[in-house]
Design an enzyme around this catalytic site. Sequence first.
Site, PDB file in Angstrom:
ATOM      1  N   TRP A   1     -17.375   8.335  10.739  1.00 46.15           N
ATOM      2  CA  TRP A   1     -16.232   7.547  10.304  1.00 46.15           C
ATOM      3  C   TRP A   1     -15.831   6.657  11.443  1.00 46.15           C
ATOM      4  O   TRP A   1     -15.626   7.138  12.528  1.00 46.15           O
ATOM      5  CB  TRP A   1     -15.021   8.454   9.939  1.00 46.15           C
TER       6      TRP A   1
ATOM      7  N   ALA B   1     -14.120  -1.927   7.200  1.00 48.08           N
ATOM      8  CA  ALA B   1     -13.755  -1.237   8.432  1.00 48.08           C
ATOM      9  C   ALA B   1     -14.859  -1.502   9.441  1.00 48.08           C
ATOM     10  O   ALA B   1     -16.041  -1.479   9.100  1.00 48.08           O
ATOM     11  CB  ALA B   1     -13.615   0.255   8.174  1.00 48.08           C
TER      12      ALA B   1
ATOM     13  N   GLU C   1      14.682  -1.795 -16.049  1.00 48.36           N
ATOM     14  CA  GLU C   1      16.097  -1.807 -16.477  1.00 48.36           C
ATOM     15  C   GLU C   1      16.309  -0.833 -17.633  1.00 48.36           C
ATOM     16  O   GLU C   1      17.342  -0.158 -17.714  1.00 48.36           O
ATOM     17  CB  GLU C   1      16.515  -3.188 -16.974  1.00 48.36           C
TER      18      GLU C   1
ATOM     19  N   GLU D   1     -15.614  -2.991  -1.745  1.00 46.09           N
ATOM     20  CA  GLU D   1     -15.742  -1.995  -0.682  1.00 46.09           C
ATOM     21  C   GLU D   1     -17.188  -1.798  -0.231  1.00 46.09           C
ATOM     22  O   GLU D   1     -17.649  -0.680  -0.090  1.00 46.09           O
ATOM     23  CB  GLU D   1     -15.085  -0.684  -1.143  1.00 46.09           C
TER      24      GLU D   1
ATOM     25  N   HIS E   1     -20.005  -8.433   0.163  1.00 47.42           N
ATOM     26  CA  HIS E   1     -18.885  -9.088   0.848  1.00 47.42           C
ATOM     27  C   HIS E   1     -19.224 -10.536   1.177  1.00 47.42           C
ATOM     28  O   HIS E   1     -18.415 -11.441   0.985  1.00 47.42           O
ATOM     29  CB  HIS E   1     -18.546  -8.328   2.137  1.00 47.42           C
TER      30      HIS E   1
ATOM     31  N   CYS F   1      14.905  -7.429 -21.808  1.00 46.61           N
ATOM     32  CA  CYS F   1      15.931  -6.706 -21.036  1.00 46.61           C
ATOM     33  C   CYS F   1      17.210  -7.504 -20.834  1.00 46.61           C
ATOM     34  O   CYS F   1      18.297  -6.931 -20.770  1.00 46.61           O
ATOM     35  CB  CYS F   1      15.370  -6.331 -19.669  1.00 46.61           C
TER      36      CYS F   1
ATOM     37  N   GLY G   1     -21.537  -3.373   0.152  1.00 43.23           N
ATOM     38  CA  GLY G   1     -21.742  -3.549   1.584  1.00 43.23           C
ATOM     39  C   GLY G   1     -21.676  -5.024   1.951  1.00 43.23           C
ATOM     40  O   GLY G   1     -21.101  -5.854   1.252  1.00 43.23           O
TER      41      GLY G   1
ATOM     42  N   ARG H   1      -7.564   9.074  -3.478  1.00 47.33           N
ATOM     43  CA  ARG H   1      -7.152  10.429  -3.085  1.00 47.33           C
ATOM     44  C   ARG H   1      -5.989  10.323  -2.102  1.00 47.33           C
ATOM     45  O   ARG H   1      -6.161   9.906  -0.959  1.00 47.33           O
ATOM     46  CB  ARG H   1      -8.337  11.185  -2.472  1.00 47.33           C
TER      47      ARG H   1
HETATM   48  C1  AOF Z   1       7.167  -4.983 -16.832  1.00 42.55           C
HETATM   49  N1  AOF Z   1       8.082  -4.148 -16.287  1.00 42.55           N
HETATM   50  O1  AOF Z   1      10.072  -3.696 -15.458  1.00 42.55           O
HETATM   51  C2  AOF Z   1       9.579  -5.916 -16.088  1.00 42.55           C
HETATM   52  C3  AOF Z   1       8.595  -6.798 -16.629  1.00 42.55           C
HETATM   53  O2  AOF Z   1       4.502  -6.377 -22.528  1.00 42.55           O
HETATM   54  P1  AOF Z   1       5.844  -6.012 -21.973  1.00 42.55           P
HETATM   55  O3  AOF Z   1       6.882  -5.865 -23.006  1.00 42.55           O
HETATM   56  O4  AOF Z   1       5.782  -4.788 -21.079  1.00 42.55           O
HETATM   57  O5  AOF Z   1       6.310  -7.257 -21.056  1.00 42.55           O
HETATM   58  C4  AOF Z   1       5.630  -7.601 -19.890  1.00 42.55           C
HETATM   59  C5  AOF Z   1       6.301  -8.754 -19.162  1.00 42.55           C
HETATM   60  O6  AOF Z   1       7.687  -8.513 -18.916  1.00 42.55           O
HETATM   61  C6  AOF Z   1       5.711  -9.032 -17.787  1.00 42.55           C
HETATM   62  O7  AOF Z   1       4.640  -9.921 -17.844  1.00 42.55           O
HETATM   63  C7  AOF Z   1       6.854  -9.650 -17.019  1.00 42.55           C
HETATM   64  O8  AOF Z   1       6.893 -11.049 -17.251  1.00 42.55           O
HETATM   65  C8  AOF Z   1       8.101  -9.072 -17.665  1.00 42.55           C
HETATM   66  N2  AOF Z   1       8.848  -8.109 -16.802  1.00 42.55           N
HETATM   67  N3  AOF Z   1       7.425  -6.274 -16.978  1.00 42.55           N
HETATM   68  O9  AOF Z   1       6.083  -4.530 -17.181  1.00 42.55           O
HETATM   69  C9  AOF Z   1       9.280  -4.534 -15.911  1.00 42.55           C
HETATM   70  N4  AOF Z   1      10.792  -6.346 -15.692  1.00 42.55           N
HETATM   71 ZN    ZN Z   2      12.031  -6.406 -19.383  1.00 45.42          ZN
END
Ligand code: AOF
Ligand code: ZN
Length: 357
Positions: free
Chosen positions: A171, A155, A51, A291, A297, A85, A293, A208
């Site tokens: 492969w 795979a 945001e 990944e 796994h 936010c 062997g 890659r």
């Molecule tokens: C993100 N990216 O776009 C949103 C998140 O340590 P901060 O400030 O980056 O906060 C991390 C937390 O914020 C994350 O655990 C999640 O709960 C919330 N949302 N985090 O990194 C974003 N919207």
């Molecule tokens: Zn946020």
Amino acid sequence: MHESFMRRCFELALKGAGMVSPNPMVGAVLVKNGKIIAEGFHAKHGGPHAEAALSQNYIDNNLSGCDLYINLEPCSHTKKLTPPCAPEIVARQVSRVIISNIDPNPQVAGNGVKMLEAAGIEVITGVLEHEGEKLNEIFFHRMRTQKPFITLKAAATLDGKTALSNGESKWITSPEARLDAHHGRLLHDAILIGAETLRRDNPALTVRLPELKIEKQPYRLILTASGKLPKEAQVLTDEHHHRTFVITHVDTTIDVLPPQQVIRLSTLRPFPFEELYQKLAELGIHSLWLEGGSNLHTLFLAHKQVSKLQLYLAPKIMGQGLNLFDLKLPDIASLIEFQSTEVTTIGSDIKFTGKFL
Ligand code: AOF
Ligand code: ZN
């Protein structure tokens, strides 16, 4: 309508793949009169949230009449790397906020939505909820269980063979399947293999992807009991060698890497999964991509440590060869089953995804 804008959020969110862990991948779009007027995504751990990335492109400060689409509930908590936010969205008077997932982070968990609603903003949640959770399955898993997300990638031929008896395996699957596996690698903090695979294949274990410049490679982890590793191995000598760690027993001599790149466990038998996860978490490793062997796994699968099996099956038959898993189960009732499964085709191969969550 809501769904197509949310799909755009998912696409944008994915641009942060490999860069935002342990945080979620988040994308946001701002819509006015049915048209996208700004886009943003969370690009880097510690960097602006989706945001906030969007707000740099805001055309004006008053966003009444605008809909904000975002795949994760806006955060409401403080004392973290970035400012919350939700209050920012309130301040800009956005008319509606459309969300895919409620943030599973207990510090948010619905509080972001409450904050918006208390300010009179209309909030719609649950749009493409299932897809949103799938996109951020690693983040959701960690928030819910405090455990690493472990994907076992393999795979094999249609008859479940991974290599000829002499170990030759390149492969089996198509280039398309191999590319898809590189996307999988990118989403995980570290790739883990056994020393036997290192000796036999000398893999690079890097991501890659032709269309992407990879800014941060996953860590590479080698599990060894003997400590005998080929000095010239790519993972020990290439430009990313400082991101390679060896996992071994306390007493084992490792002379191919500096001590700070050796993870020493109190024992290897029985394998101390919790001790390993603890040490990995200290390094910031919260997800593993296994990944190879077969021994590695089998170890993780037999001890129910796998979150997801990602298996590529080539439409080929090998007959005698190495098995995918060396499990010996006592009876039919002990067969390992999944909680959910998905089958798609990729190139000429079958992609099977089975979750144990
Ligand atoms: C993100 N990216 O776009 C949103 C998140 O340590 P901060 O400030 O980056 O906060 C991390 C937390 O914020 C994350 O655990 C999640 O709960 C919330 N949302 N985090 O990194 C974003 N919207
Ligand atoms: Zn946020």
